[in-house]
Design a protein around this motif. Structure first.
Motif, PDB file in Angstrom:
ATOM      1  N   CYS A   7       0.840  -1.290  -0.050  1.00 48.98           N
ATOM      2  CA  CYS A   7       0.250  -0.158   0.002  1.00 48.98           C
ATOM      3  C   CYS A   7       0.728   1.183  -0.153  1.00 48.98           C
ATOM      4  CB  CYS A   7      -0.868   0.029   1.167  1.00 48.98           C
ATOM      5  SG  CYS A   7      -1.882   1.554   1.285  1.00 48.98           S
ATOM      6  N   SER A   8       0.720   2.221  -1.149  1.00 49.27           N
ATOM      7  CA  SER A   8       1.434   3.368  -0.876  1.00 49.27           C
ATOM      8  C   SER A   8       1.091   4.429   0.222  1.00 49.27           C
ATOM      9  CB  SER A   8       1.269   4.030  -2.231  1.00 49.27           C
ATOM     10  OG  SER A   8      -0.146   4.339  -2.571  1.00 49.27           O
ATOM     11  N   LYS A   9       0.088   4.138   0.798  1.00 54.88           N
ATOM     12  CA  LYS A   9      -0.395   5.096   1.770  1.00 54.88           C
ATOM     13  C   LYS A   9      -0.005   4.627   3.337  1.00 54.88           C
ATOM     14  CE  LYS A   9      -2.721   7.685  -0.930  1.00 54.88           C
ATOM     15  NZ  LYS A   9      -2.098   8.891  -1.489  1.00 54.88           N
ATOM     16  N   CYS A  10       0.092   3.306   3.714  1.00 50.50           N
ATOM     17  CA  CYS A  10       0.481   2.895   4.844  1.00 50.50           C
ATOM     18  C   CYS A  10       1.392   1.750   4.997  1.00 50.50           C
ATOM     19  CB  CYS A  10      -0.867   2.417   5.472  1.00 50.50           C
ATOM     20  SG  CYS A  10      -1.421   0.694   5.104  1.00 50.50           S
ATOM     21  N   ASN A  11       2.117   1.564   3.895  1.00 52.19           N
ATOM     22  CA  ASN A  11       3.024   0.207   3.543  1.00 52.19           C
ATOM     23  C   ASN A  11       2.581  -0.924   3.894  1.00 52.19           C
ATOM     24  OD1 ASN A  11       5.059   2.136   2.505  1.00 52.19           O
ATOM     25  ND2 ASN A  11       5.313   3.163   4.634  1.00 52.19           N
ATOM     26  N   SER A  12       1.365  -1.339   4.047  1.00 49.40           N
ATOM     27  CA  SER A  12       0.827  -2.475   4.343  1.00 49.40           C
ATOM     28  C   SER A  12       1.152  -3.477   3.199  1.00 49.40           C
ATOM     29  CB  SER A  12      -0.511  -2.591   4.796  1.00 49.40           C
ATOM     30  OG  SER A  12      -1.019  -3.980   4.945  1.00 49.40           O
ATOM     31  N   LYS A  13       1.489  -4.800   3.495  1.00 50.07           N
ATOM     32  CA  LYS A  13       1.361  -5.690   2.406  1.00 50.07           C
ATOM     33  C   LYS A  13      -0.046  -6.623   2.469  1.00 50.07           C
ATOM     34  CE  LYS A  13       6.572  -6.133   1.700  1.00 50.07           C
ATOM     35  NZ  LYS A  13       6.252  -5.351   0.545  1.00 50.07           N
ATOM     36  N   ASN A  14      -1.145  -6.158   3.133  1.00 49.99           N
ATOM     37  CA  ASN A  14      -2.353  -6.884   3.278  1.00 49.99           C
ATOM     38  C   ASN A  14      -3.231  -6.409   2.293  1.00 49.99           C
ATOM     39  OD1 ASN A  14      -4.527  -8.629   3.838  1.00 49.99           O
ATOM     40  ND2 ASN A  14      -4.731  -7.545   5.864  1.00 49.99           N
ATOM     41  N   ILE A  15      -2.870  -6.734   0.923  1.00 52.02           N
ATOM     42  CA  ILE A  15      -3.630  -6.349  -0.316  1.00 52.02           C
ATOM     43  C   ILE A  15      -4.357  -7.403  -0.937  1.00 52.02           C
ATOM     44  CG2 ILE A  15      -3.222  -5.130  -2.532  1.00 52.02           C
ATOM     45  CD1 ILE A  15      -2.091  -3.434  -0.158  1.00 52.02           C
ATOM     46  N   ILE A  16      -5.834  -7.048  -1.374  1.00 48.30           N
ATOM     47  CA  ILE A  16      -6.515  -7.993  -2.004  1.00 48.30           C
ATOM     48  C   ILE A  16      -6.772  -7.501  -3.450  1.00 48.30           C
ATOM     49  CG2 ILE A  16      -7.456  -8.993  -0.143  1.00 48.30           C
ATOM     50  CD1 ILE A  16     -10.091  -7.498  -0.484  1.00 48.30           C
ATOM     51  N   ARG A  17      -6.925  -8.260  -4.400  1.00 44.76           N
ATOM     52  CA  ARG A  17      -7.181  -7.981  -5.901  1.00 44.76           C
ATOM     53  C   ARG A  17      -8.536  -8.564  -6.098  1.00 44.76           C
ATOM     54  NH1 ARG A  17      -7.487 -10.704 -10.560  1.00 44.76           N
ATOM     55  NH2 ARG A  17      -7.016  -9.635 -12.322  1.00 44.76           N
ATOM     56  N   ILE A  18      -9.458  -7.261  -6.484  1.00 42.95           N
ATOM     57  CA  ILE A  18     -10.810  -7.507  -6.987  1.00 42.95           C
ATOM     58  C   ILE A  18     -11.070  -7.520  -8.467  1.00 42.95           C
ATOM     59  CG2 ILE A  18     -13.183  -6.611  -6.439  1.00 42.95           C
ATOM     60  CD1 ILE A  18     -12.103  -5.551  -3.889  1.00 42.95           C
ATOM     61  N   PRO A  19     -11.249  -8.495  -8.944  1.00 42.14           N
ATOM     62  CA  PRO A  19     -11.303  -8.483 -10.329  1.00 42.14           C
ATOM     63  C   PRO A  19     -12.244  -7.728 -10.896  1.00 42.14           C
ATOM     64  CG  PRO A  19     -11.474 -10.941  -9.654  1.00 42.14           C
ATOM     65  CD  PRO A  19     -11.420  -9.994  -8.499  1.00 42.14           C
ATOM     66  N   GLY A  20     -12.406  -7.196 -12.203  1.00 44.55           N
ATOM     67  CA  GLY A  20     -13.543  -6.354 -12.593  1.00 44.55           C
ATOM     68  C   GLY A  20     -14.338  -7.132 -13.391  1.00 44.55           C
ATOM     69  N   LYS A  21     -15.503  -7.059 -13.471  1.00 46.45           N
ATOM     70  CA  LYS A  21     -16.540  -7.877 -14.186  1.00 46.45           C
ATOM     71  C   LYS A  21     -17.603  -6.817 -14.850  1.00 46.45           C
ATOM     72  CE  LYS A  21     -19.846  -8.104 -10.725  1.00 46.45           C
ATOM     73  NZ  LYS A  21     -20.739  -9.107  -9.490  1.00 46.45           N
ATOM     74  N   LEU A  47      -7.010  -3.324  -3.078  1.00 43.85           N
ATOM     75  CA  LEU A  47      -7.631  -2.799  -2.022  1.00 43.85           C
ATOM     76  C   LEU A  47      -6.725  -3.011  -0.790  1.00 43.85           C
ATOM     77  CD1 LEU A  47      -9.732  -1.526  -0.158  1.00 43.85           C
ATOM     78  CD2 LEU A  47     -10.754  -3.770   0.050  1.00 43.85           C
ATOM     79  N   CYS A  48      -6.240  -2.114   0.112  1.00 42.26           N
ATOM     80  CA  CYS A  48      -5.425  -2.489   1.085  1.00 42.26           C
ATOM     81  C   CYS A  48      -6.433  -2.648   2.283  1.00 42.26           C
ATOM     82  CB  CYS A  48      -4.683  -0.886   1.566  1.00 42.26           C
ATOM     83  SG  CYS A  48      -3.733  -1.197   3.094  1.00 42.26           S
ATOM     84  N   CYS A  49      -6.133  -3.860   2.829  1.00 36.90           N
ATOM     85  CA  CYS A  49      -7.104  -4.194   4.043  1.00 36.90           C
ATOM     86  C   CYS A  49      -6.723  -3.622   5.481  1.00 36.90           C
ATOM     87  CB  CYS A  49      -7.103  -5.851   4.087  1.00 36.90           C
ATOM     88  SG  CYS A  49      -7.637  -6.543   2.490  1.00 36.90           S
ATOM     89  N   GLU A  50      -5.601  -2.961   5.447  1.00 34.23           N
ATOM     90  CA  GLU A  50      -5.536  -2.048   6.661  1.00 34.23           C
ATOM     91  C   GLU A  50      -5.963  -1.000   6.606  1.00 34.23           C
ATOM     92  OE1 GLU A  50      -3.951  -3.708   9.124  1.00 34.23           O
ATOM     93  OE2 GLU A  50      -3.896  -5.405   7.920  1.00 34.23           O
ATOM     94  N   CYS A  51      -5.738   0.092   5.714  1.00 32.13           N
ATOM     95  CA  CYS A  51      -6.355   1.452   5.607  1.00 32.13           C
ATOM     96  C   CYS A  51      -7.324   1.665   4.755  1.00 32.13           C
ATOM     97  CB  CYS A  51      -5.036   2.363   5.467  1.00 32.13           C
ATOM     98  SG  CYS A  51      -4.438   2.417   3.710  1.00 32.13           S
ATOM     99  N   GLY A  52      -7.909   0.828   3.911  1.00 38.16           N
ATOM    100  CA  GLY A  52      -8.986   1.048   3.012  1.00 38.16           C
ATOM    101  C   GLY A  52      -8.607   1.742   1.786  1.00 38.16           C
TER     102      GLY A  52
END
Length: 75
Positions: A7-21, A47-52
């Motif tokens: 995450c470029s805002k909080c440096n978390s690595k808890n990132i999820i990918r939400i595919p487009g549809k 989406l960063c699961c830490e800061c949103g």
């Protein structure tokens, strides 16, 4: 976030990918470039699961080309 997996805002690595549809009547996470669902350009969200914080990416070069044709010179 797509490339760094951080995450470029909080440096978390808890990132999820939400595919487009693309769904009926233009529903879903997409940009319509024509009148049918087959013209939809899908937008993938990260989406960063830490800061949103979230980012949206168009991952297919062919889809970027569709948008250039439709929206070029309309800025």
């Amino acid at each position: 976030m797509k490339n760094t997996k951080t995450c470029s805002k909080c440096n978390s690595k808890n990132i999820i990918r939400i595919p487009g549809k693309a769904g009926a009547y233009g529903s879903g996470n997409n940009i319509m470039t024509g009148m049918s669902i087959f013209s939809a350009v899908k937008i993938t969200r990260y989406l960063c699961c830490e800061c949103g914080y979230s980012e949206e990416w168009i991952e297919d070069k062919k889809d970027i080309d569709k948008l250039i044709v439709k929206y070029n010179n309309r800025y």
